[in-house]
Every structure is written in structure tokens, then in C-alpha cells.
Scaffold this motif. Structure first.
Motif, short mmCIF file in Angstrom:
data_model
loop_
_atom_site.label_atom_id
_atom_site.label_comp_id
_atom_site.label_asym_id
_atom_site.label_seq_id
_atom_site.Cartn_x
_atom_site.Cartn_y
_atom_site.Cartn_z
N TYR A 135 0.83 -1.21 0.00
CA TYR A 135 0.00 0.00 0.00
C TYR A 135 0.87 1.26 0.00
O TYR A 135 0.59 2.21 -0.74
N GLN A 136 1.92 1.24 0.81
CA GLN A 136 2.82 2.40 0.84
C GLN A 136 3.46 2.61 -0.52
O GLN A 136 3.54 3.75 -1.02
N ILE A 137 3.92 1.53 -1.13
CA ILE A 137 4.57 1.63 -2.43
C ILE A 137 3.60 2.15 -3.48
O ILE A 137 3.93 3.02 -4.30
N GLY A 138 2.37 1.62 -3.46
CA GLY A 138 1.38 2.06 -4.43
C GLY A 138 0.96 3.50 -4.23
O GLY A 138 0.79 4.26 -5.19
N LYS A 139 0.79 3.90 -2.98
CA LYS A 139 0.38 5.27 -2.66
C LYS A 139 1.39 6.27 -3.20
O LYS A 139 1.03 7.34 -3.70
N GLU A 140 2.66 5.92 -3.11
CA GLU A 140 3.72 6.81 -3.57
C GLU A 140 4.09 6.55 -5.03
O GLU A 140 4.89 7.30 -5.60
N ASN A 141 3.53 5.47 -5.58
CA ASN A 141 3.86 5.06 -6.94
C ASN A 141 5.38 4.92 -7.12
O ASN A 141 5.93 5.19 -8.19
N ASP A 142 6.03 4.50 -6.05
CA ASP A 142 7.49 4.41 -6.06
C ASP A 142 7.93 3.56 -4.88
O ASP A 142 7.33 3.62 -3.80
N THR A 149 11.06 3.63 -3.49
CA THR A 149 12.26 4.17 -2.86
C THR A 149 12.14 4.32 -1.36
O THR A 149 13.00 3.85 -0.59
N ASN A 150 11.11 5.00 -0.89
CA ASN A 150 10.98 5.26 0.54
C ASN A 150 10.75 3.99 1.34
O ASN A 150 11.23 3.85 2.47
N ILE A 184 9.06 -4.08 -9.56
CA ILE A 184 8.85 -2.89 -8.71
C ILE A 184 9.88 -2.85 -7.59
O ILE A 184 10.51 -1.82 -7.34
N LEU A 185 10.07 -3.99 -6.91
CA LEU A 185 10.92 -4.02 -5.72
C LEU A 185 12.41 -3.93 -6.05
O LEU A 185 13.17 -3.28 -5.32
N PHE A 186 12.82 -4.57 -7.14
CA PHE A 186 14.26 -4.72 -7.38
C PHE A 186 14.77 -4.05 -8.65
O PHE A 186 15.97 -3.92 -8.83
N GLU A 187 13.85 -3.62 -9.52
CA GLU A 187 14.28 -2.95 -10.75
C GLU A 187 13.77 -1.52 -10.84
O GLU A 187 14.03 -0.82 -11.81
N GLY A 188 13.00 -1.10 -9.81
CA GLY A 188 12.54 0.28 -9.77
C GLY A 188 11.45 0.64 -10.76
O GLY A 188 11.23 1.81 -11.07
N LYS A 189 10.72 -0.36 -11.25
CA LYS A 189 9.65 -0.10 -12.21
C LYS A 189 8.49 0.61 -11.53
O LYS A 189 8.15 0.32 -10.39
N GLU A 190 7.88 1.53 -12.22
CA GLU A 190 6.76 2.31 -11.66
C GLU A 190 5.54 1.40 -11.48
O GLU A 190 5.13 0.70 -12.41
N PRO A 191 4.94 1.38 -10.29
CA PRO A 191 3.76 0.53 -10.05
C PRO A 191 2.63 0.73 -11.05
O PRO A 191 2.01 -0.24 -11.50
#
Length: 331
Positions: free
Chosen positions: A260-267, A269-270, A308-315
């Protein structure tokens, strides 16, 4: 019979309380003095269960030699710690014990299932069998005695039945099973699906999308599990669709919360920079990606989570790519 629960976290505490409620002989081993003191002095584990009063007969210790006269040792530690704790306790064991595992995932380096790790690290003369106590369950609900049903899965049926009788009561019902491969793979891969479900929710998708994710995610779990010898019917049960549903829909799920955090930020990194919690689906995504590629197993949802997790692809891009895959029959 004496049970030692290794791990004073949420699930270890909740399951230890089940045994205390059942008037079984049980003690928790932990390494955090604050948690041990909280259990012993205050009858609480407030780090995980704020405001919840535990069974007053529940006790904890930081003395690892407490395992020396155990009949059952329950491992409630993260997957990466299973190997180390097994090697640590093995010299102290005297009885032919049942080791109960509740962790869901793989060895981070060898990709072994948890039962395989335990059998490798506990001496044969000390080990009756491994029983995986797994299924749709959140410690936050079990600790307040809400109705829950899970499986005791083992290659040795009589030991699964021992665990079934020992842990079952009026709020926790245990079924037995013998499909170790299917059950362990199911409860591991569903954590990846839970991250995907959280990501979709964070992006703003709702019920239709989650239903599709759970359904197609189940097909990936079946495809992977059957390839390695699991039974398809296992994935229709508690360690398959049951655990998948609860983890993909619950606010108690760390994997859903992370997604959810990753999707909310669409990233991502954080999340990767600041997350301090154990999110088993992250490691599982990496292992499933590697093994699926090596064996040509089609795992599109798991693959997008890995990207998403390891290649930095945008959700958002991952969600679109899943929708634009080649059209085909459902089955």
C-alpha cells in the motif's frame, strides 16, 4: 508435554497463549529483555498488542537452554533466522522432539522451504518430525481469541495429530494435512500477492481489481506449486486460497501494508529506505523470480512485483502491463 516457543514477537506470543489457555506446559524464549519482562511482570506484550492482557500463566525467558527438556519446539522467527536458531538449539536438545514451524517463505540463499532447512539443521536423533502450523491467521486476532482455523501439515501424520490436539480449542481449530510442498509454497507465494494487492489499493484500485488479483494470483500459486510436486487441491484449502484472501485484504498484513505504501507513492524508494519491519514477501519475490525464470514457469504478477521491488519499475506501469498482456482463455 512441554512446548518452548522460540520468538517473543506477535505470532509466538499469540500461539504461546493458546497453549496457556489449553493448560499446556509452555514457555516463550526471546532475546528482547523488554518483551520478556513485559510478559512476566505485566502479563502483556505491549510492543505488539497494546492494551491486551495475556494469560497470567504465560511466562518468558532469555535462557536458550530451556529447550533441553522440550517435547515440542515452535519456531516463530523470520525465515532468515530459522537456520541459525536450529543450529543454536540442536546441541541442547535431549528428546526426540516435534519442531513446529510457523514462518512462511524460503531460505534467502538456498531457496529451501522451511521444513527442508529444519531437517538439515536439527540432528536426526533429536527430530521426530517437522510440522508446519500455517494458514489464514493474524496474531492480532488470535491473541484476543477470535475464531481462527489453520492447518498442521507434516509428512508424519501422527505428529500432525499431536499438534492438532495440543493447539485446538474453542477459538482455534486445527486441521491436518500431508502436502508439505503445496502448503509451504502456497503460504510463501501469497505474501508476494499481498504486496501486489496493497500496491493496487495504494494506486486507488478497488474491489473489482482485488478480486481479479486474488483469482489470477491463485492460478500462479497453483502453477508454481504443482510444478514442484504440490497437489492442486491443497491450493483450494486453508494454506492456499484461505491464506491468500486474508493476506490480500487485511490491514494486519505487513505485506499488504508494504504494498500500500509503495502504491500510494507510486514508487518503492521510501519503502526500501525506511522500512524496519519483516516483510517476507520481499525476499520471496526475489526467490520466486529466480526459480521461475530457471524453470520457465509463467508468474506474471510475481514478476511485476519483482520489477517494482528490485528494478525500480513504476507501479502504475506494472498494472497497465498486466492488463495489456496477450489475450487468452482463462484456463
Amino acid at each position: 508435554m512441554k512446548t518452548v516457543v522460540i520468538g517473543s514477537g506477535s505470532w509466538g506470543t499469540a500461539l504461546a497463549q493458546v497453549l496457556a489457555d489449553n493448560k499446556e506446559k509452555v514457555i516463550i524464549y526471546g532475546i528482547e529483555k523488554s518483551e520478556i519482562d513485559d510478559i512476566n511482570l505485566n502479563h502483556e506484550n505491549s510492543k505488539y498488542f497494546e492494551g491486551v492482557e495475556l494469560n497470567p500463566n504465560l511466562k518468558a525467558t532469555d535462557d536458550i537452554t530451556v529447550v533441553k527438556d522440550a517435547d515440542i519446539v515452535l519456531l516463530a522467527v523470520p525465515t532468515f533466522a530459522i537456520e541459525g536458531i536450529c543450529l543454536q538449539i540442536d546441541p541442547y536438545l535431549k528428546n526426540n522432539i516435534i519442531v513446529v514451524n510457523v514462518s512462511k517463505g524460503f531460505h534467502p540463499e538456498t531457496s529451501e522451504r522451511m521444513s527442508e532447512v529444519i531437517r538439515r539443521c536439527i540432528s536426526k536423533e533429536h527430530l521426530s518430525s517437522v510440522v508446519s502450523l500455517i494458514g489464514p491467521s493474524h496474531a492480532e486476532e488470535v491473541v484476543i481469541r477470535l475464531l481462527t482455523t489453520i492447518d498442521a501439515v507434516s509428512l508424519k501424520e501422527e505428529d500432525a495429530q499431536v499438534i492438532q490436539r495440543t493447539f485446538s480449542n474453542n477459538y482455534l481449530r486445527i486441521y491436518t494435512g500431508d502436502d508439505e510442498i503445496g502448503s509451504e509454497l502456497g503460504v510463501a507465494i501469497k505474501n508476494v500477492m499481498a504486496i501486489a494487492s496493497g500496491i493496487l489499493s495504494g494506486l486507488g484500485y478497488q474491489d473489482n481489481t482485488r478480486a481479479a488479483l486474488i483469482t489470477r494470483g491463485l492460478q500462479e500459486m497453483i502453477r508454481y506449486g504443482v510444478f514442484f510436486g504440490g497437489k492442486q487441491q491443497t491450493f483450494m484449502g486453508l494454506t492456499g486460497i484461505g491464506d491468500l484472501i486474508v493476506t490480500c485484504t487485511s490491514i494486519h498484513s505487513r505485506n499488504f501494508e508494504a504494498g500500500y505504501q509503495i502504491g500510494k507513492e507510486n514508487d518503492v524508494t521510501n519503502f526500501l529506505k525506511y522500512n524496519k519491519k519483516t516483510v517476507e514477501g520481499v525476499r520471496t519475490a526475489k526467490i520466486v523470480h529466480k526459480v521461475a525464470k530457471e524453470n520457465n514457469i509463467d508468474m506474471p504478477i510475481c514478476e511485476e512485483v519483482y520489477q517494482i521491488l528490485f528494478e525500480g519499475k513504476e507501479p502504475k506501469t506494472c498494472a497497465n502491463d498486466l492488463m495489456l498482456r496477450e489475450l487468452k482463455k482463462e484456463f
